[in-house]
Design a protein around this motif. Sequence first.
Motif, mmCIF file in Angstrom:
data_model
loop_
_atom_site.group_PDB
_atom_site.id
_atom_site.type_symbol
_atom_site.label_atom_id
_atom_site.label_comp_id
_atom_site.label_asym_id
_atom_site.label_seq_id
_atom_site.Cartn_x
_atom_site.Cartn_y
_atom_site.Cartn_z
ATOM 1 N N PHE A 1 0.835 -1.204 0.000
ATOM 2 C CA PHE A 1 0.000 0.000 0.000
ATOM 3 C C PHE A 1 0.869 1.253 0.000
ATOM 4 O O PHE A 1 0.659 2.185 -0.778
ATOM 5 N N ILE A 2 1.884 1.294 0.890
ATOM 6 C CA ILE A 2 2.672 2.515 0.994
ATOM 7 C C ILE A 2 3.606 2.673 -0.207
ATOM 8 O O ILE A 2 3.948 3.790 -0.604
ATOM 9 N N ASN A 3 3.982 1.552 -0.818
ATOM 10 C CA ASN A 3 4.759 1.606 -2.064
ATOM 11 C C ASN A 3 3.974 2.359 -3.136
ATOM 12 O O ASN A 3 4.470 3.284 -3.788
ATOM 13 N N ASN A 4 2.713 1.931 -3.288
ATOM 14 C CA ASN A 4 1.855 2.572 -4.292
ATOM 15 C C ASN A 4 1.585 4.022 -3.936
ATOM 16 O O ASN A 4 1.567 4.907 -4.801
ATOM 17 N N SER B 1 2.007 8.886 7.825
ATOM 18 C CA SER B 1 0.926 7.913 7.597
ATOM 19 C C SER B 1 1.511 6.565 7.183
ATOM 20 O O SER B 1 0.985 5.510 7.549
ATOM 21 N N ASN B 2 2.615 6.568 6.430
ATOM 22 C CA ASN B 2 3.271 5.305 6.072
ATOM 23 C C ASN B 2 3.737 4.569 7.325
ATOM 24 O O ASN B 2 3.569 3.357 7.466
ATOM 25 N N ILE B 3 4.329 5.329 8.235
ATOM 26 C CA ILE B 3 4.851 4.714 9.468
ATOM 27 C C ILE B 3 3.705 4.123 10.287
ATOM 28 O O ILE B 3 3.801 3.001 10.810
ATOM 29 N N HIS B 4 2.618 4.847 10.385
ATOM 30 C CA HIS B 4 1.466 4.332 11.127
ATOM 31 C C HIS B 4 0.881 3.084 10.463
ATOM 32 O O HIS B 4 0.470 2.146 11.142
ATOM 33 N N ALA B 5 0.832 3.095 9.138
ATOM 34 C CA ALA B 5 0.288 1.927 8.419
ATOM 35 C C ALA B 5 1.118 0.681 8.743
ATOM 36 O O ALA B 5 0.573 -0.399 9.006
ATOM 37 N N LYS C 1 11.629 3.631 -2.639
ATOM 38 C CA LYS C 1 11.437 4.993 -2.113
ATOM 39 C C LYS C 1 12.600 5.879 -2.545
ATOM 40 O O LYS C 1 12.406 7.012 -2.986
ATOM 41 N N ILE C 2 13.798 5.338 -2.426
ATOM 42 C CA ILE C 2 14.975 6.104 -2.847
ATOM 43 C C ILE C 2 14.890 6.399 -4.339
ATOM 44 O O ILE C 2 15.206 7.494 -4.805
ATOM 45 N N THR D 1 -3.984 0.173 -9.150
ATOM 46 C CA THR D 1 -2.648 0.062 -8.585
ATOM 47 C C THR D 1 -1.638 0.471 -9.637
ATOM 48 O O THR D 1 -1.615 -0.108 -10.730
ATOM 49 N N PRO D 2 -0.809 1.460 -9.364
ATOM 50 C CA PRO D 2 0.164 1.892 -10.382
ATOM 51 C C PRO D 2 1.217 0.822 -10.597
ATOM 52 O O PRO D 2 1.596 0.117 -9.681
ATOM 53 N N LYS D 3 1.697 0.733 -11.838
ATOM 54 C CA LYS D 3 2.725 -0.256 -12.138
ATOM 55 C C LYS D 3 4.067 0.335 -11.782
ATOM 56 O O LYS D 3 4.224 1.531 -11.571
#
Lengths: 376, 447
Positions: free
Chosen positions: A49-52, A334-338, B29-30, B276-278
């Motif tokens: 989820f947080i990736n997206n 919010s990412n950390i909380h998730a 993320k980076i 969902t994004p790719k």
Amino acid sequence: MINFSPTNTMALSSFDVLKMDDVEDPLINVNKLATIDLEESYFSEAVEFINNSNRKFTTHKINLYKNLSEATTEFVILESFSDFFVKIKDIIDKFIKFIKSLFDRFINNIMGMVSSDKYLIKHKDKIKGFKTADEFDFYGYTFTLTPGIPVASAIQRFTGDLFDDLKTDAVNKQLTTNSVKDSVAGIDYADKYDMFRGKVLGKDNYPIYASDFSEELFKEFRNGSIDTDNIEVTSAVVLNSIRRFEDYKKIKSSMERDKKDIEKSYEAVKKEIQNITKRNGDLNTSAFLNNLPDDINSNIKSIETNQGLTMSGDLMVQLDLYVKAKADMIQEYSNIHALAFSAKLDALKSCYTQDRTMLYAALNRVSRTDSKRKDV
Amino acid sequence: MEELLLLLPPNTAHNYINESSYNFYLLNKIQQENRLSQYIQENLILTENTSITMKTRKLNALYEAKISDTIKSKWQKFINFIKNLYGRFMANMTKIILNEQSYLNKYKDIILKKAGKSDINISYYGNYTEGIKRITTVKLDEFDWNKYQEPLSKEGYTDIVNLMLSKYKFEFNDGDDLAAQLKEFFVGGEDGQQEMTMDKFNLRQAYDYCYNYKKIKQKTDADIRVMENATIKIQSAIATAMRDASTNTTTNTTTSTTDNNPKPTENNNSDNTGETPKEESVMDMGLYRYLTEDGAPASGGTEEPKEKPSSGGSAKITVSNDVSKSSGSYNKNNDKEANDAVVKDATGSGKKIGDIDTIINKYITVCRSIITAKWTAAEQIGRDFMKIINAHVKSYAGKKDTGSNKSAGQATKFGEEEDATNNNNSGKTTTQGQSENNNTGNREIES
């Protein structure tokens, strides 16, 4: 010799195994219970989820920069930031929705497990007769699941400082471009986030690096341990497990409180963002209007929101960047909380699975002892 | 004779799978941050008041520095993380198995020559015979760009997983989590729960696994080496793509209206779809976009960028990425065709670099799923085998030294904060009945 295989052959489906109301002989294939829901990890779902969410947020920022770089009028700049701030509210909404969906699925899971375990509750008095002779070794975790962790209120005090100064300090009109720039630069992300992770786990002044967070969460809910340990299943241990099973509603309420606290905190943040962006928008609009030629300006209703401040273009930009920097913080918080909330759900699920496995084994032992006594 | 129950629930091993997926999120993320910073730098270059040639040179330099570094550094960070995680896996295995070598040696006769007792019930999940075979047989193939490029470019993971694992009879269901399926595979999970008494258990197999674990270690070491070797090949693939990007291949002059304006890389991160994004490459919003928006300049075009429209529309800037030409000016006699070809070549090459990033991402995902699932399974098997061996030895050796006996753990503390409150012990959870455990030593089996 007692054959550990059940005398009543149960279906392979794990839930079928649990419907034992009409069975007298409790020789159950207890280890099948441990295979329920092996693969559903709330934590890995939160990671996805947080990736997206991060990807979307980066795209919003790129769109913002694209619009800003192509803008030729201040109005377009104002619109660009406004659009961006609307997206931030969307991100908070999606986060709240995600937390809710995780919780709902978890409750369904637990309800499913507990309601199928009426057999255990029905025979709890028998289980409570567990004696020293029945003790056995069990390799598992010691779960530490404190209510109120993750700490939702860690996100309070999100706002304050800059815009409050603008609102309350009508006398001090000394807000300058440089002072705002300093404020923006002073939002030290990395350190703040490291400390925030510690706060979320109830530890003040305890920074946790991003790379360590997954392991810290795992250990937080397992008594500081990564590995399983040998647990001697005694009557005390058995009694505790039974008590948890009987009081599953308490666990549900506790997690619901955690969930509501998180929702409440982020709704408050959303409101603050709305206030800030409105104030920012008003200031920008005021400055924009003030820059129009007089003959046009005079026909437009004046907006008395700048409190006498002289808004230069540079100051406007810095204020917008300040709000954007705060938006970055919300995203990361919010990412950390998730992650923290989902890790706790995983631990709770594992705790229930472990308890149930242990209790069925305990019931088996007690029943065997009773059978022997009857034979004698 | 008292019966012993040895209960070995699954999932007692550390979850390397969750940890590696979290690490991959951090890498992504980076990459997102780099993507943003690169975009900003591109904008700054493109809006400079300099010639197109200068802009081209700067953009190429930016690419060589940023894109290549981004993909290379992501791979390198992944390798470093995996090696670090492998170190922790080996530390765990040392604790579980390798430190027990003298114990295994001491009780070798009991383990291998004394029959298991029929009143010891054992229960564990998975067919470990099959699992061990798979752990020792399945290995990562050496990275081969030519062989892997196509399956890695396809949608989903079926093609690449089949290429790498079908020879080991692994059946992949693309709808389910790959790492979870692999974990089941490496413990022989398709055979479900195993229950037997000690006399039916293969003690020799357990002994061989634990005593000769170094042989298995050699296999898992090999996986790490394959990935390290892949580093050079991956960097070479990136270098090739960079070389393509900096060469002006104007031989391709076949253009059409549609060819002049190839669609930009699809941006799947739109909020409107809610999908969902790719995975996206670093290229998606950068130069690629500028090179493709609104096509080539009009014929007889100028080196200078056109004025941006006042309504804030797209900038009409066409950049030649030809760094080999010293004059830096377009051939005004054949502008449209030449520029179209440059744009097409540049976008094609840029896309190539973006494709490499997507491919690397996928390869990383498959590799880390395979190796972390292997380690999780290997650790679970090792733990369970040692516990079973301990129980067997104990049944003969009794109170004597039975290897590393851990002291009894505490019971689950959850829910006892209320008891703590009632006992005026706020802030600290206590364990019921813990005092009963304090003096408990080794468990005895009375025969």
